[in-house]
Scaffold this motif. Structure first.
Motif, PDB file in Angstrom:
ATOM      1  N   MET A 212      63.205   4.478  45.173  1.00  0.00           N
ATOM      2  CA  MET A 212      61.792   3.863  45.342  1.00  0.00           C
ATOM      3  C   MET A 212      61.362   4.202  46.920  1.00  0.00           C
ATOM      4  N   GLY A 213      62.346   4.558  47.535  1.00  0.00           N
ATOM      5  CA  GLY A 213      61.831   4.844  48.975  1.00  0.00           C
ATOM      6  C   GLY A 213      61.135   6.247  49.224  1.00  0.00           C
ATOM      7  N   GLY A 215      60.075   9.747  49.967  1.00  0.00           N
ATOM      8  CA  GLY A 215      60.671  10.963  49.271  1.00  0.00           C
ATOM      9  C   GLY A 215      61.542  10.740  48.016  1.00  0.00           C
ATOM     10  N   ILE A 217      61.995   9.263  43.714  1.00  0.00           N
ATOM     11  CA  ILE A 217      61.870   9.555  42.367  1.00  0.00           C
ATOM     12  C   ILE A 217      60.333  10.146  42.002  1.00  0.00           C
ATOM     13  N   HIS A 218      59.333   9.390  42.739  1.00  0.00           N
ATOM     14  CA  HIS A 218      58.005   9.265  42.402  1.00  0.00           C
ATOM     15  C   HIS A 218      57.403  10.630  42.858  1.00  0.00           C
ATOM     16  N   GLU A 219      58.226  11.391  43.765  1.00  0.00           N
ATOM     17  CA  GLU A 219      57.690  12.553  44.322  1.00  0.00           C
ATOM     18  C   GLU A 219      57.986  13.623  43.173  1.00  0.00           C
ATOM     19  N   CYS A 220      58.786  13.469  42.094  1.00  0.00           N
ATOM     20  CA  CYS A 220      58.613  14.337  41.073  1.00  0.00           C
ATOM     21  C   CYS A 220      57.369  14.764  40.247  1.00  0.00           C
ATOM     22  N   ASN A 244      63.705   7.371  35.847  1.00  0.00           N
ATOM     23  CA  ASN A 244      62.333   6.784  35.827  1.00  0.00           C
ATOM     24  C   ASN A 244      62.542   5.496  35.270  1.00  0.00           C
ATOM     25  N   VAL A 247      64.613   2.858  37.065  1.00  0.00           N
ATOM     26  CA  VAL A 247      63.697   2.393  38.461  1.00  0.00           C
ATOM     27  C   VAL A 247      62.475   1.695  37.983  1.00  0.00           C
TER      28      VAL A 247
END
Lengths: 258, 206
Positions: A212-213, A215, A217-220, A244, A247
């Motif tokens: 969650m930090g 860079g 998983i959300h950058e995918c 996803n 998390v």
């Protein structure tokens, strides 16, 4: 064809390589053409060794031999990953006879280039440290045997364990670029691998927090190039989607639990 | 613990972005297309539908909170996402990578279109009724801009729903993602048809 005939033919046949070179980390790249004598069963490493033996380019000029890295020569160490004919792959398992010619070879520029085809892949190992891609087993006393892993889980988790940090997925991912700090697909899959292991799962919250930090998983962006280029066929997009789910679930429950 | 206090801001912004794109922006798109589709039943049906909307209590608050605020957030943050994304669909021509690029391209087109669309309708200072829209889209330039806007917005929504389901861990395996991709493309064709059909109804019926 007899061995003698084969030797005759191999003397005539040449393979053309277009290699993107760079003298040092700060200089600009240039492409150099090499014609190397063909031998049966040659891979890209053998071709580069040929240049090392006789460092003469296609114009007949003596040049500095091409620098590259390789180690295992059996597609398990990841050191010789290059962009060969437009796709990131290992030079050791890239056979000349299976490639369309002329063959273009470029360094994997998603990493800083040191020289020619040599890159610095440290950021991959930093990413593995960030997601704690290991299983802590050391204590100040004997911790005893860990919990058993169900065989059904072990079977699919083994597929994830085939990752050898070669960097192909990082090279192909459009969201790994100079504008983002995305850790890359492999690191998310490794976090999933160690979260699946019963002993590794004891630290799964640390891995969720890391994903969650910055860079994370959300950058995918779901371009799914990673799964296409992975030499080991690791289901990277399945790993990302599964993480996803995990998390997002963790984020909700930890937020509502505060 | 150092890692527990890690910066989760980007994670939150990105998840809010995908969520806002579906609820409420995507839901509003469906409602908007439904209202437009009443034009195929004639001017009276459309004017009645508009009238019903205009009698929603606290309309301006509802419009601001459920449409403008999430739309601005999704749009502006989306421009940032499109800017920070890399584009390599010419080197890696696989379908999903092309869709990845198209999602960002249609997003930018839709953003520009919505500004134009609000400018020529909602903030034009004119009474929203059938004749007003008829006069607007009878101009070929406006008609083609509308057509491009409808196709871009419906593609962006349909393909966005596909990736929404991946981001929220609904479709995890490759089979689920393949099936949802087909379903979403069928959804795109239907939605685009409904939008274009309404557009044609505004042009041809008067």
């Amino acid at each position: 064809m007899s061995v003698a005939e084969q030797d005759m033919n191999s003397k005539k046949k040449v393979v053309r390589l277009l290699i993107e070179r760079q003298d040092d980390p700060n200089s600009s790249p240039y492409t150099e053409t090499f014609d190397i004598p063909w031998r049966p069963g040659m891979n890209i490493i053998a071709a580069l060794m040929e240049i090392q033996r006789n460092p003469v380019n296609a114009s007949g000029e003596k040049v500095r031999p091409v620098a590259w890295e390789s180690n295992c020569l059996e597609e398990v160490c990841g050191a010789c990953t290059m962009v060969i004919n437009g796709k990131p792959r290992q030079a050791c398992s890239a056979l000349l006879d299976q490639l369309s010619q002329p063959i273009t070879i470029k360094p994997i520029r998603t990493f800083p280039v040191i020289r020619d085809l040599v890159v610095n892949r440290s950021r991959m190992f930093d990413a593995l440290k960030r997601v704690k891609a290991w299983i802590p087993i050391d204590g100040t006393y004997d911790l005893g045997p860990g919990p058993r892993m169900p065989e059904a889980d072990r079977q699919w988790a083994y597929e994830l364990a085939k990752c050898f940090t070669c960097g192909a997925c990082v090279e192909a991912c459009p969201n790994v670029n100079e504008k983002t700090s995305f850790i890359g697909p492999f690191a998310i899959s490794q976090a999933r691998l160690f979260n699946t292991h019963p002993t590794g799962a004891m630290h799964k919250k640390d891995r969720f927090e890391a994903l969650m930090g910055e860079g994370g998983i959300h950058e995918c962006g779901n371009s799914q190039n990673c799964v296409q280029v992975c030499p080991k066929g690791i289901p990277l997009i399945t790993s990302i989607a599964a993480m996803n789910r995990a998390v997002d679930g963790y984020a909700f429950s930890s937020w509502l639990g505060k | 613990m150092a890692i527990a206090t890690a910066n989760h801001r980007d994670f939150l912004f990105r998840r809010l972005h995908t969520l806002a794109g579906v609820v409420p922006v995507g839901l509003f798109l469906l409602e908007h297309f439904f209202t437009n589709a009443t034009a195929t039943e004639g001017p009276t049906a459309f004017n009645n539908a508009v009238n019903t909307i205009q009698h929603i209590p606290y309309l301006h608050v509802v419009e601001f909170v459920f449409i403008f605020l999430p739309l601005i957030y999704h749009g502006v943050y989306g421009l940032y996402v499109a800017y920070t994304s890399g584009y390599n669909a010419q080197q890696y021509t696989w379908l999903r990578n092309r869709m990845f690029a198209l999602q960002r391209i249609t997003g930018v087109i839709t953003f520009i279109f919505i500004i134009y669309h609000l400018w020529t309708t909602r903030f034009s200072g004119q009474e929203p009724n059938f004749n007003f829209v008829h006069n607007l889209v009878s101009n070929p330039i406006n008609f083609w801009i509308m057509l491009i806007g409808v196709v871009a917005a419906t593609f962006h929504f349909s393909n966005g729903l596909w990736s929404f389901m991946v981001h929220w861990g609904i479709t995890v395996g490759p089979r689920a993602q393949r099936i949802s991709a087909v379903v979403m493309m069928v959804f795109f064709v239907i939605l685009a048809f409904v939008g274009i059909d309404a557009l044609l109804a505004f042009v041809h019926t008067a």
